[in-house]
Design a protein around this motif. Sequence first.
Motif, PDB file in Angstrom:
ATOM      1  N   ASP B  96     -52.851  13.896 -59.107  1.00 61.25           N
ATOM      2  CA  ASP B  96     -53.090  13.760 -57.669  1.00 61.25           C
ATOM      3  C   ASP B  96     -52.041  12.873 -57.002  1.00 61.25           C
ATOM      4  OD1 ASP B  96     -55.231  15.384 -57.954  1.00 61.25           O
ATOM      5  OD2 ASP B  96     -56.740  13.782 -57.936  1.00 61.25           O
ATOM      6  N   ASN B  97     -51.553  11.873 -57.733  1.00 63.44           N
ATOM      7  CA  ASN B  97     -50.471  11.055 -57.212  1.00 63.44           C
ATOM      8  C   ASN B  97     -49.267  11.916 -56.862  1.00 63.44           C
ATOM      9  OD1 ASN B  97     -50.160   7.901 -57.155  1.00 63.44           O
ATOM     10  ND2 ASN B  97     -51.737   8.337 -58.702  1.00 63.44           N
ATOM     11  N   LEU B  98     -48.996  12.896 -57.723  1.00 66.10           N
ATOM     12  CA  LEU B  98     -47.842  13.756 -57.526  1.00 66.10           C
ATOM     13  C   LEU B  98     -48.087  14.806 -56.437  1.00 66.10           C
ATOM     14  CD1 LEU B  98     -47.158  13.957 -61.280  1.00 66.10           C
ATOM     15  CD2 LEU B  98     -45.322  13.537 -59.678  1.00 66.10           C
ATOM     16  N   SER B  99     -49.340  15.194 -56.249  1.00 61.84           N
ATOM     17  CA  SER B  99     -49.656  16.277 -55.306  1.00 61.84           C
ATOM     18  C   SER B  99     -49.842  15.799 -53.874  1.00 61.84           C
ATOM     19  CB  SER B  99     -50.951  16.990 -55.716  1.00 61.84           C
ATOM     20  OG  SER B  99     -50.837  17.525 -56.995  1.00 61.84           O
ATOM     21  N   LEU B 100     -50.365  14.583 -53.714  1.00 58.20           N
ATOM     22  CA  LEU B 100     -50.840  14.139 -52.390  1.00 58.20           C
ATOM     23  C   LEU B 100     -49.857  14.435 -51.254  1.00 58.20           C
ATOM     24  CD1 LEU B 100     -52.993  12.555 -50.696  1.00 58.20           C
ATOM     25  CD2 LEU B 100     -51.586  10.539 -51.079  1.00 58.20           C
ATOM     26  N   ALA B 101     -48.645  13.885 -51.374  1.00 58.22           N
ATOM     27  CA  ALA B 101     -47.701  14.054 -50.266  1.00 58.22           C
ATOM     28  C   ALA B 101     -47.200  15.491 -50.166  1.00 58.22           C
ATOM     29  CB  ALA B 101     -46.534  13.085 -50.420  1.00 58.22           C
ATOM     30  N   GLN B 102     -47.105  16.179 -51.288  1.00 56.72           N
ATOM     31  CA  GLN B 102     -46.696  17.593 -51.235  1.00 56.72           C
ATOM     32  C   GLN B 102     -47.669  18.388 -50.373  1.00 56.72           C
ATOM     33  OE1 GLN B 102     -45.305  19.723 -54.778  1.00 56.72           O
ATOM     34  NE2 GLN B 102     -45.996  17.969 -55.965  1.00 56.72           N
ATOM     35  N   ILE B 103     -48.966  18.091 -50.544  1.00 59.57           N
ATOM     36  CA  ILE B 103     -49.994  18.823 -49.794  1.00 59.57           C
ATOM     37  C   ILE B 103     -50.051  18.349 -48.342  1.00 59.57           C
ATOM     38  CG2 ILE B 103     -52.475  19.246 -49.608  1.00 59.57           C
ATOM     39  CD1 ILE B 103     -52.559  18.954 -52.717  1.00 59.57           C
ATOM     40  N   LYS B 104     -50.103  17.026 -48.149  1.00 59.81           N
ATOM     41  CA  LYS B 104     -50.304  16.490 -46.799  1.00 59.81           C
ATOM     42  C   LYS B 104     -49.051  16.554 -45.943  1.00 59.81           C
ATOM     43  CE  LYS B 104     -54.480  15.405 -47.740  1.00 59.81           C
ATOM     44  NZ  LYS B 104     -55.543  16.243 -47.167  1.00 59.81           N
ATOM     45  N   VAL B 105     -47.886  16.403 -46.563  1.00 56.89           N
ATOM     46  CA  VAL B 105     -46.655  16.329 -45.778  1.00 56.89           C
ATOM     47  C   VAL B 105     -45.909  17.659 -45.773  1.00 56.89           C
ATOM     48  CG1 VAL B 105     -44.449  15.146 -45.501  1.00 56.89           C
ATOM     49  CG2 VAL B 105     -46.463  13.870 -46.294  1.00 56.89           C
ATOM     50  N   LEU B 106     -45.725  18.228 -46.961  1.00 54.80           N
ATOM     51  CA  LEU B 106     -44.958  19.477 -47.038  1.00 54.80           C
ATOM     52  C   LEU B 106     -45.845  20.711 -46.882  1.00 54.80           C
ATOM     53  CD1 LEU B 106     -42.541  18.602 -50.006  1.00 54.80           C
ATOM     54  CD2 LEU B 106     -42.204  18.246 -47.556  1.00 54.80           C
ATOM     55  N   LYS B 107     -47.169  20.474 -46.796  1.00 53.21           N
ATOM     56  CA  LYS B 107     -48.140  21.555 -46.588  1.00 53.21           C
ATOM     57  C   LYS B 107     -48.110  22.602 -47.703  1.00 53.21           C
ATOM     58  CE  LYS B 107     -48.984  19.662 -42.569  1.00 53.21           C
ATOM     59  NZ  LYS B 107     -50.010  18.632 -42.599  1.00 53.21           N
ATOM     60  N   ARG B 108     -47.756  22.186 -48.898  1.00 54.46           N
ATOM     61  CA  ARG B 108     -47.837  23.129 -50.009  1.00 54.46           C
ATOM     62  C   ARG B 108     -49.305  23.313 -50.381  1.00 54.46           C
ATOM     63  NH1 ARG B 108     -43.010  20.208 -53.360  1.00 54.46           N
ATOM     64  NH2 ARG B 108     -41.312  21.175 -52.197  1.00 54.46           N
ATOM     65  N   ASP B 109     -49.618  24.483 -50.947  1.00 56.48           N
ATOM     66  CA  ASP B 109     -51.021  24.625 -51.340  1.00 56.48           C
ATOM     67  C   ASP B 109     -51.253  23.906 -52.669  1.00 56.48           C
ATOM     68  OD1 ASP B 109     -50.953  26.420 -53.631  1.00 56.48           O
ATOM     69  OD2 ASP B 109     -50.363  27.986 -52.195  1.00 56.48           O
ATOM     70  N   LYS B 110     -52.512  23.684 -52.958  1.00 55.87           N
ATOM     71  CA  LYS B 110     -52.906  22.825 -54.071  1.00 55.87           C
ATOM     72  C   LYS B 110     -52.270  23.220 -55.403  1.00 55.87           C
ATOM     73  CE  LYS B 110     -57.178  20.281 -54.040  1.00 55.87           C
ATOM     74  NZ  LYS B 110     -58.621  20.294 -54.028  1.00 55.87           N
ATOM     75  N   ASP B 111     -52.339  24.531 -55.694  1.00 52.47           N
ATOM     76  CA  ASP B 111     -51.837  24.997 -56.987  1.00 52.47           C
ATOM     77  C   ASP B 111     -50.331  24.828 -57.098  1.00 52.47           C
ATOM     78  OD1 ASP B 111     -54.387  25.672 -57.657  1.00 52.47           O
ATOM     79  OD2 ASP B 111     -54.207  27.748 -56.969  1.00 52.47           O
ATOM     80  N   GLU B 112     -49.663  25.158 -55.992  1.00 54.21           N
ATOM     81  CA  GLU B 112     -48.208  25.033 -55.983  1.00 54.21           C
ATOM     82  C   GLU B 112     -47.807  23.572 -56.205  1.00 54.21           C
ATOM     83  OE1 GLU B 112     -46.560  26.116 -52.249  1.00 54.21           O
ATOM     84  OE2 GLU B 112     -44.483  25.938 -52.923  1.00 54.21           O
ATOM     85  N   ALA B 113     -48.509  22.682 -55.515  1.00 52.76           N
ATOM     86  CA  ALA B 113     -48.202  21.253 -55.634  1.00 52.76           C
ATOM     87  C   ALA B 113     -48.457  20.762 -57.060  1.00 52.76           C
ATOM     88  CB  ALA B 113     -49.030  20.454 -54.637  1.00 52.76           C
ATOM     89  N   ALA B 114     -49.565  21.207 -57.618  1.00 52.41           N
ATOM     90  CA  ALA B 114     -49.903  20.768 -58.982  1.00 52.41           C
ATOM     91  C   ALA B 114     -48.853  21.269 -59.971  1.00 52.41           C
ATOM     92  CB  ALA B 114     -51.285  21.289 -59.358  1.00 52.41           C
ATOM     93  N   GLU B 115     -48.441  22.521 -59.784  1.00 59.77           N
ATOM     94  CA  GLU B 115     -47.464  23.117 -60.684  1.00 59.77           C
ATOM     95  C   GLU B 115     -46.136  22.363 -60.624  1.00 59.77           C
ATOM     96  OE1 GLU B 115     -45.457  27.461 -61.033  1.00 59.77           O
ATOM     97  OE2 GLU B 115     -47.499  27.409 -60.243  1.00 59.77           O
ATOM     98  N   LYS B 116     -45.716  22.105 -59.392  1.00 59.03           N
ATOM     99  CA  LYS B 116     -44.466  21.369 -59.183  1.00 59.03           C
ATOM    100  C   LYS B 116     -44.575  19.964 -59.789  1.00 59.03           C
ATOM    101  CE  LYS B 116     -40.669  21.307 -56.336  1.00 59.03           C
ATOM    102  NZ  LYS B 116     -39.846  22.378 -55.795  1.00 59.03           N
TER     103      LYS B 116
END
Lengths: 245, 242
Positions: B96-116
């Motif tokens: 979640d540390n890695l996903s948070l800003a990807q989701i909130k700032v870059l608007k990536r979807d959850k799975d994409e953010a987790a994968e990245k």
Amino acid sequence: MEYQWNWGVFLLPSAVNDGTYLDWMIAGLQTTLLLSLSAWVIALLLGAVVGVLRTVPHRGLSGVATAYVEMFRNIPLLVQLFFWYFVLPEMLPTAAGDAFKALNPIAQQFVAAMVCLGFFTSARVAEQVRSGINALPHGQKNAGLALGLTLPQTYRHVMLPMAFRLVVPPLTSEFLNVFKNSAVCSTIGLLELAAQGRQLVDYTAQPYESFVAVTVAYLMINVVVMLLMRKVEVLVRVPGYLGGK
Amino acid sequence: MITIDKVSKHYGNFQVLTDCSTHVNKGEVVVVCGPSGSGKSTLIKCVNGLEPFQQGDIHVNGTSVGAAKTNLSKLRAHVGMVFQHFELFPHMTIRDNLSLAQIKVLKRDKDEAAEKGIYFLDRVGLKAHAHKFPGQLSGGQQQRVAIARALAMDPICMLFDEPTSALDPEMINEVLDVMTELAQEGMTMMCVTHEMGFAKRVAHRVIFMDHGKIVEDDNKEAFFANPRSERAQQFLAKILQH
């Protein structure tokens, strides 16, 4: 003269024939619970907002929040209660004042008491929330901002979740205080637990039984609150921090 | 990529930065060093606007940091930053540390953010720890997660603020190795650090600061072989003894 203990007094039908004296106590307990819990909800919501505002880098907002806290924290609860109940309805625009006075007397007392207790406690909650935010390492805010989160997002996702965890123990004390402070509301005629206890004395001349019952009831409420908050503390524990595994 | 132009900053009467100018080209690794209190951390925090400054301006990829109309959040989203004390979010799992800003700032979807996130976590060798909380990792591991967190935002450049200063000596290398690898891949980097070995191996240029001023700004060969200022000579003499 020897005091005549009579624990059976609670089962006697009341002098005005509306059930037993125990029913009076239960009604008082219900009012205390309802009043305190609704005041606590107000206090938590308002306190969180005001506490956050005290820490934001904006002079106007933090100034307003500071004034709010100092006002509600430094005026005696009893004075505030009289203000909400006796003074404010006269100061409101006519329509609002009349609407308040059109409520039945019990509802008037309850609303004034709830708002008063809620605002008073919110100032104290705000201080706890502020101290929780200030206790966080300063780098946490920078880390949130550096990732591109906005300041509100950083508060919401980074700072507040940890700040609230830090202040669960002091918030527990405030939660207990709400119940204890609610007894002050008997002064405007609200028949909560303490008031019912006093009324029982007036009607039965059994003060010891009455006040023992009231004391035990407050104790029981607060034991439940403490157990509940301990559960909360365990639930929100973070692995590797603050006593978590 | 990064242009710092005559930046000055003061807290009240205390001058923290005086007339600092330098630049970091694309793909360049610049190490900023100097004694404590010399303003190097403050300077690097000015680059992404975490510290405001009163005079001069900084441009990152052409965007002015000082201009009032600049959307700083937008700029920061693409400027990775790694802090001395890691600053992972303790109440979130590593994932979640890695996903948070990807989701909130870059608007990536959850799975994409987790994968990245997992991809970069794997790159710093910590894929197996994704489900853990920061408090359950060592300092070196936390710092590698912090680097992965910054990389997951696809940054155009990376800022490092004393990334190894809070680490046990044994853990310093695992972090420096990740940074070295990053540099070799051509990442633009500005690093405040005391690790002169890292500077010698990886940096293209070294900036030496003292009392809020940039005293030396030279390529690393010249800096280490022949520092021009007396202060830098003293500093190197002391720091290179061990």
